[in-house]
Design an enzyme around this catalytic site. Sequence first.
Site, PDB file in Angstrom:
ATOM      1  N   GLY A   5      -0.276  -4.161  -4.515  1.00 32.75           N
ATOM      2  CA  GLY A   5       0.011  -4.932  -5.684  1.00 32.75           C
ATOM      3  C   GLY A   5      -0.166  -4.237  -6.855  1.00 32.75           C
ATOM      4  O   GLY A   5      -0.631  -4.404  -7.860  1.00 32.75           O
ATOM      5  N   ASP A  26       7.151   5.735  -7.505  1.00 40.80           N
ATOM      6  CA  ASP A  26       8.268   5.171  -6.722  1.00 40.80           C
ATOM      7  C   ASP A  26       9.396   5.740  -7.363  1.00 40.80           C
ATOM      8  O   ASP A  26      10.642   5.902  -6.716  1.00 40.80           O
ATOM      9  CB  ASP A  26       8.464   3.786  -6.890  1.00 40.80           C
ATOM     10  CG  ASP A  26       7.518   2.732  -5.936  1.00 40.80           C
ATOM     11  OD1 ASP A  26       6.682   3.478  -5.264  1.00 40.80           O
ATOM     12  OD2 ASP A  26       7.511   1.707  -5.672  1.00 40.80           O
ATOM     13  N   PHE A  28       9.957   8.634  -8.340  1.00 42.52           N
ATOM     14  CA  PHE A  28      10.109   9.982  -7.875  1.00 42.52           C
ATOM     15  C   PHE A  28      10.505  10.413  -6.465  1.00 42.52           C
ATOM     16  O   PHE A  28      10.408  11.450  -6.208  1.00 42.52           O
ATOM     17  CB  PHE A  28       8.899  10.973  -8.372  1.00 42.52           C
ATOM     18  CG  PHE A  28       8.695  10.642  -9.885  1.00 42.52           C
ATOM     19  CD1 PHE A  28       9.378  11.601 -10.850  1.00 42.52           C
ATOM     20  CD2 PHE A  28       8.111   9.693 -10.468  1.00 42.52           C
ATOM     21  CE1 PHE A  28       9.281  11.424 -12.175  1.00 42.52           C
ATOM     22  CE2 PHE A  28       7.831   9.455 -11.755  1.00 42.52           C
ATOM     23  CZ  PHE A  28       8.317  10.418 -12.735  1.00 42.52           C
ATOM     24  N   TYR A  45       9.710   8.828   4.660  1.00 40.55           N
ATOM     25  CA  TYR A  45       9.468   8.450   3.342  1.00 40.55           C
ATOM     26  C   TYR A  45       7.811   8.458   2.873  1.00 40.55           C
ATOM     27  O   TYR A  45       7.549   8.804   1.533  1.00 40.55           O
ATOM     28  CB  TYR A  45      10.025   6.964   3.004  1.00 40.55           C
ATOM     29  CG  TYR A  45      11.312   7.287   2.397  1.00 40.55           C
ATOM     30  CD1 TYR A  45      11.930   7.763   1.253  1.00 40.55           C
ATOM     31  CD2 TYR A  45      12.447   6.856   3.331  1.00 40.55           C
ATOM     32  CE1 TYR A  45      13.025   7.667   0.797  1.00 40.55           C
ATOM     33  CE2 TYR A  45      13.726   7.065   3.041  1.00 40.55           C
ATOM     34  CZ  TYR A  45      14.178   7.443   1.479  1.00 40.55           C
ATOM     35  OH  TYR A  45      15.432   7.577   1.366  1.00 40.55           O
TER      36      TYR A  45
HETATM   37  N1  LIG Z   1      -2.686 -10.321  -6.030  1.00 39.15           N
HETATM   38  C1  LIG Z   1      -1.664 -10.471  -5.040  1.00 39.15           C
HETATM   39  N2  LIG Z   1      -1.763 -11.383  -4.283  1.00 39.15           N
HETATM   40  C2  LIG Z   1      -0.556 -11.936  -3.458  1.00 39.15           C
HETATM   41  N3  LIG Z   1       0.444 -11.479  -3.639  1.00 39.15           N
HETATM   42  C3  LIG Z   1       0.520 -10.341  -4.279  1.00 39.15           C
HETATM   43  C4  LIG Z   1      -0.684  -9.892  -4.965  1.00 39.15           C
HETATM   44  N4  LIG Z   1      -0.183  -8.771  -5.856  1.00 39.15           N
HETATM   45  C5  LIG Z   1       1.168  -8.615  -5.572  1.00 39.15           C
HETATM   46  N5  LIG Z   1       1.504  -9.377  -4.544  1.00 39.15           N
HETATM   47  C6  LIG Z   1       2.761  -9.554  -4.016  1.00 39.15           C
HETATM   48  O1  LIG Z   1       2.921  -8.518  -2.866  1.00 39.15           O
HETATM   49  C7  LIG Z   1       4.329  -7.958  -2.998  1.00 39.15           C
HETATM   50  C8  LIG Z   1       4.239  -6.425  -3.489  1.00 39.15           C
HETATM   51  O2  LIG Z   1       3.532  -6.081  -4.837  1.00 39.15           O
HETATM   52  P1  LIG Z   1       3.668  -4.947  -5.651  1.00 39.15           P
HETATM   53  O3  LIG Z   1       2.820  -5.174  -7.028  1.00 39.15           O
HETATM   54  O4  LIG Z   1       5.001  -4.410  -5.778  1.00 39.15           O
HETATM   55  O5  LIG Z   1       3.095  -3.782  -4.723  1.00 39.15           O
HETATM   56  P2  LIG Z   1       2.981  -2.232  -4.725  1.00 39.15           P
HETATM   57  O6  LIG Z   1       3.588  -1.855  -6.006  1.00 39.15           O
HETATM   58  O7  LIG Z   1       1.595  -1.977  -4.403  1.00 39.15           O
HETATM   59  O8  LIG Z   1       3.942  -1.941  -3.536  1.00 39.15           O
HETATM   60  C9  LIG Z   1       4.988  -8.535  -4.103  1.00 39.15           C
HETATM   61  O9  LIG Z   1       5.845  -9.491  -3.159  1.00 39.15           O
HETATM   62  C10 LIG Z   1       4.087  -9.237  -5.099  1.00 39.15           C
HETATM   63  O10 LIG Z   1       4.513 -10.367  -5.564  1.00 39.15           O
HETATM   64  N1  LIG Z   2      12.008   4.191  -3.538  1.00 38.42           N
HETATM   65  C1  LIG Z   2      12.587   4.516  -2.473  1.00 38.42           C
HETATM   66  O1  LIG Z   2      13.306   5.444  -2.556  1.00 38.42           O
HETATM   67  C2  LIG Z   2      12.172   4.287  -1.306  1.00 38.42           C
HETATM   68  C3  LIG Z   2      12.982   4.613   0.014  1.00 38.42           C
HETATM   69  C4  LIG Z   2      12.605   4.333   1.200  1.00 38.42           C
HETATM   70  C5  LIG Z   2      11.162   3.682   1.318  1.00 38.42           C
HETATM   71  N2  LIG Z   2      10.618   3.487   0.357  1.00 38.42           N
HETATM   72  C6  LIG Z   2       8.936   3.061   0.599  1.00 38.42           C
HETATM   73  O2  LIG Z   2       8.277   2.989  -0.616  1.00 38.42           O
HETATM   74  C7  LIG Z   2       7.139   2.739  -0.254  1.00 38.42           C
HETATM   75  C8  LIG Z   2       6.183   3.127  -1.607  1.00 38.42           C
HETATM   76  O3  LIG Z   2       6.288   2.492  -2.534  1.00 38.42           O
HETATM   77  P1  LIG Z   2       5.509   0.999  -2.755  1.00 38.42           P
HETATM   78  O4  LIG Z   2       3.972   1.317  -2.825  1.00 38.42           O
HETATM   79  O5  LIG Z   2       6.052   0.340  -3.729  1.00 38.42           O
HETATM   80  O6  LIG Z   2       5.677   0.017  -1.505  1.00 38.42           O
HETATM   81  C9  LIG Z   2       6.699   3.822   0.989  1.00 38.42           C
HETATM   82  O7  LIG Z   2       6.160   3.103   1.772  1.00 38.42           O
HETATM   83  C10 LIG Z   2       8.259   4.218   1.391  1.00 38.42           C
HETATM   84  O8  LIG Z   2       8.434   3.770   2.825  1.00 38.42           O
HETATM   85  C11 LIG Z   2      10.810   3.912  -1.055  1.00 38.42           C
END
Ligand SMILES: Nc1ncnc2c1ncn2[C@@H]1O[C@H](COP(=O)(O)OP(=O)(O)O)[C@@H](O)[C@H]1O
Ligand SMILES: NC(=O)c1ccc[n+]([C@@H]2O[C@H](COP(=O)(O)O)[C@@H](O)[C@H]2O)c1
Length: 190
Positions: A5, A26, A28, A45
């Site tokens: 999140g 993300d 980078f 990744y």
């Molecule tokens: N507090 C929360 N409770 C439930 N779902 C959430 C929460 N925060 C984010 N999500 C959901 O989880 C997924 C990943 O959220 P995101 O903010 O992109 O996570 P991250 O950046 O850590 O990968 C999205 O589908 C988002 O809507």
């Molecule tokens: N943005 C990209 O180019 C790319 C490509 C493939 C996987 N990912 C994934 O992104 C994840 C990290 O980003 P989040 O924390 O937003 O999920 C990693 O777990 C990685 O596997 C990102």
Amino acid sequence: MTNGGKTTLSKNLQKLISNSCVISQDNFFKDVSVVSVDANGFKEYDTLDALHMDRMMAVIGLWQKDPQRFMTSRGYPVTFTATEPSDVFVLIVEGFLIFNHGPLNSLFNKRYFLQIPYETCKERRSSRVYVPPDAPGYFDGHVWPMYLKYRKEMEETVNDIVFLDGTQKSETLLSTVLADVQEMLMVSER
Ligand SMILES: Nc1ncnc2c1ncn2[C@@H]1O[C@H](COP(=O)(O)OP(=O)(O)O)[C@@H](O)[C@H]1O
Ligand SMILES: NC(=O)c1ccc[n+]([C@@H]2O[C@H](COP(=O)(O)O)[C@@H](O)[C@H]2O)c1
């Protein structure tokens, strides 16, 4: 950790903290053509090697040098109250491996780690589409083992992290962190 999140919380914080902006790890990732492949054929990744950390540090350096210019050039509003000109700028850095990179980790005033259980993580991840998309078995074969490895390393080297339960409502997470940051800003302005 992935899908904890981070992006949601960072964007919500940015909207409520004056003169703040977000830099996301993300943005980078290296090009797919140069990301290594492990013995099982999974693109690696979820490692620091898959990221242009030098470029990320350079962008943060631009913010450090001139935050006002950095913000305006990226379309963020910069505001000053008429009575109380403030020179406090806040940079929110979000990413899944930001505390495992020593030079980056050393820059932070506050560190928050959104953690969620394995099942929640796997479930949330299943509805995300990355580029390239996760291969079958990628979560259990690469993402989760790398999370455990880097988390262990982080816990061994960084000690002032605030762990947050990422299964809480996003509004609850926002109000908790916002209150903490505002307290820190008040102390630094005194
Ligand atoms: N507090 C929360 N409770 C439930 N779902 C959430 C929460 N925060 C984010 N999500 C959901 O989880 C997924 C990943 O959220 P995101 O903010 O992109 O996570 P991250 O950046 O850590 O990968 C999205 O589908 C988002 O809507
Ligand atoms: N943005 C990209 O180019 C790319 C490509 C493939 C996987 N990912 C994934 O992104 C994840 C990290 O980003 P989040 O924390 O937003 O999920 C990693 O777990 C990685 O596997 C990102």
